[in-house]
Scaffold this active site. Structure first.
Site, PDB file in Angstrom:
ATOM      1  N   TYR A 168      -1.315  -2.567 -37.824  1.00  0.00           N
ATOM      2  CA  TYR A 168      -0.168  -2.971 -37.002  1.00  0.00           C
ATOM      3  C   TYR A 168       0.693  -3.972 -37.770  1.00  0.00           C
ATOM      4  O   TYR A 168       1.029  -5.041 -37.293  1.00  0.00           O
ATOM      5  CB  TYR A 168      -0.656  -3.561 -35.671  1.00  0.00           C
TER       6      TYR A 168
ATOM      7  N   HIS B 195       3.381   6.658 -46.842  1.00  0.00           N
ATOM      8  CA  HIS B 195       3.615   6.354 -48.248  1.00  0.00           C
ATOM      9  C   HIS B 195       2.637   7.205 -49.048  1.00  0.00           C
ATOM     10  O   HIS B 195       1.470   7.331 -48.686  1.00  0.00           O
ATOM     11  CB  HIS B 195       3.369   4.861 -48.492  1.00  0.00           C
TER      12      HIS B 195
ATOM     13  N   LYS C  70     -10.695  -6.233 -34.364  1.00  0.00           N
ATOM     14  CA  LYS C  70     -10.721  -6.931 -33.082  1.00  0.00           C
ATOM     15  C   LYS C  70     -10.566  -8.438 -33.265  1.00  0.00           C
ATOM     16  O   LYS C  70     -11.212  -9.050 -34.118  1.00  0.00           O
ATOM     17  CB  LYS C  70     -12.027  -6.634 -32.340  1.00  0.00           C
TER      18      LYS C  70
ATOM     19  N   GLY D 250       6.752  -0.733 -35.764  1.00  0.00           N
ATOM     20  CA  GLY D 250       7.937   0.071 -35.466  1.00  0.00           C
ATOM     21  C   GLY D 250       7.601   1.468 -34.991  1.00  0.00           C
ATOM     22  O   GLY D 250       8.102   1.934 -33.961  1.00  0.00           O
TER      23      GLY D 250
ATOM     24  N   SER E 251      -1.892  -1.448 -45.202  1.00  0.00           N
ATOM     25  CA  SER E 251      -1.257  -1.712 -46.491  1.00  0.00           C
ATOM     26  C   SER E 251      -1.936  -0.867 -47.561  1.00  0.00           C
ATOM     27  O   SER E 251      -3.066  -0.387 -47.379  1.00  0.00           O
ATOM     28  CB  SER E 251      -1.377  -3.196 -46.848  1.00  0.00           C
TER      29      SER E 251
ATOM     30  N   GLN F 160       5.269  -1.152 -40.461  1.00  0.00           N
ATOM     31  CA  GLN F 160       5.444   0.229 -40.014  1.00  0.00           C
ATOM     32  C   GLN F 160       4.637   0.525 -38.754  1.00  0.00           C
ATOM     33  O   GLN F 160       5.091   1.280 -37.877  1.00  0.00           O
ATOM     34  CB  GLN F 160       5.051   1.206 -41.130  1.00  0.00           C
TER      35      GLN F 160
ATOM     36  N   GLN G  85      -5.805   0.260 -47.521  1.00  0.00           N
ATOM     37  CA  GLN G  85      -6.211   1.668 -47.454  1.00  0.00           C
ATOM     38  C   GLN G  85      -7.312   1.952 -48.465  1.00  0.00           C
ATOM     39  O   GLN G  85      -8.278   2.663 -48.171  1.00  0.00           O
ATOM     40  CB  GLN G  85      -5.011   2.583 -47.700  1.00  0.00           C
TER      41      GLN G  85
END
Length: 395
Positions: A85, A171, A109, A91, A146, A88, A150
């Site tokens: 969150y 991306h 969490k 949005g 990010s 991107q 990832q």
């Protein structure tokens, strides 16, 4: 004789000004006319639209191809598990929710993103879950972590990507440079990409204004035969105005290249160089900033965005036009070798390796803060803060 020459110059100037005023009025009308005369018929026609972009014909997809009712029907049995969150995630997630689709958020969490999601109306246990729980519930897994995250989380995420799910990226970084990121998408899933051409904040703000950001889409795996239409539909669902096809490879190369070039790094370097030369030649900080940044961002760039660079050559003074026409080839020839080196650096993975190495360090935030603090304390940006305060809307 001098009076006669002066009179001729004034007369010629008036003629040129009159001609330019007429030309600009005609040009402005031409730019505004299509919005009133041609857009509506195009919206009500076929789904496939082919546009001639400077001699190259491309197919684009628009909201008219996927109206809200069609989206709701197409995705009626789907749950979008949006992982992460950040910019991107914020949005795209809110736009999906506002479009009436079933979207849930998956984050750590009680972390910062969890708290931010709650502030935006996401409810724990209803549409806000841990990453693992969200992935298990989702038919679409939207990996918007990010790039570094990832790579770090992939060993835990990959086993959860069971057959029948669709994997989504915004991306191409992680799968394209899998030798560095170790993110190798499963071969038995549809794997798609939608890349908005702007920040997540812009994705959201343009959507709220009834507009839309441009996006590209790509397909890595098409197991079901429906990956392309999934990507096109989802591009509209997240708030895109129009979407065009690319590949994962082209998306990541152009994105990294643009960020380091005209979008951020290159333009910052040009600002600094011009400002420094003005200051070294006795110009005041205020004058140097206004001639370098303020006039560009407040006057010229908005017009370029609205009408194009060719319009600016018609709109500026004769002196400015002559100088710009003479100097833009010099700048192009000087800068092109730098841009060629930059593109090669993105293509061969150098930029990816640099990004992963830096952003994965345990103290990267402290190191980053030092770099950002250097920028904040540059004279040019200190001056900018004071100049912005003087804008009428800020007083």
């Amino acid at each position: 004789m001098l009076r006669t020459q002066a009179a001729r110059l004034i007369c010629n100037s008036r003629v040129i000004t009159a001609k330019r005023t007429f030309a600009l009025a005609t040009r402005a009308a031409a730019y505004s006319r299509p919005a009133a005369r041609f857009v509506k018929p195009m919206i009500t026609t076929r789904g496939l639209k082919q546009i001639n972009f400077g001699g190259t014909v491309e197919t684009v997809y628009e909201r008219a191809d996927w109206p809200r009712e069609k989206l709701l029907d197409y995705f009626k049995n789907d749950t979008f598990a949006l992982i992460g969150y950040g910019s991107q995630g914020y949005g795209q997630g809110l736009n999906l929710r506002d479009n009436g689709l079933n979207v849930i958020i998956g984050v750590r969490k009680d972390g910062a993103s969890w708290k931010a999601a709650i502030e935006d109306g996401w409810v724990p246990g209803k549409n806000l879950f841990t990453v693992e729980d969200a992935i298990k519930r989702g038919s679409y897994v939207m990996n918007l972590l990010s790039d570094a995250a990832q790579s770090e989380t992939w060993p835990a995420i990959k086993p959860l990507l069971t057959k029948g799910k669709t994997l989504y990226f915004s991306h191409g970084f992680s799968p394209v440079f899998k030798d560095l990121t170790h993110v190798e998408p499963p071969k038995d899933l549809d794997v798609i990409l939608v890349a908005p051409k702007g920040s997540g904040r812009t994705v959201r703000s343009l959507f709220k204004e009834g507009r839309g950001i441009n996006s590209s889409y790509a397909v890595w795996n098409d197991v079901t035969g429906k990956a392309h239409e999934k990507a096109q539909a989802l591009a509209v669902a997240i708030g895109s105005g129009y979407v065009y096809q690319t590949t994962f490879e082209r998306e990541v190369n152009s994105d990294l290249y643009g960020e380091r070039g005209c979008l951020m790094g290159g333009i910052h370097g040009m600002f600094l160089a011009q400002y420094d030369v003005l200051r070294e030649n006795g110009h005041s900080p205020s004058e140097a900033f206004n001639e370098t940044v303020e006039e560009a961002t407040q006057s010229l760039y908005p017009l370029i965005g609205k009408y194009g660079m060719d319009y600016m050559y018609d709109a500026c003074s004769t002196t400015a036009r002559r100088g710009a026409l003479d100097w833009y080839p010099i700048f192009k020839n000087a800068l092109k070798p730098v841009f060629q080196d930059l593109y090669e650096s993105t293509k061969n993975g150098t930029e990816t390796k640099r990004s992963l190495e830096f952003n994965s360090q345990p103290d990267y935030r402290e190191k980053l803060e030092k770099e950002l603090d250097t920028i904040r304390n540059m004279e040019i940006w200190k001056v900018g803060k004071e100049v912005r305060k003087l804008r009428p809307e800020n007083q």
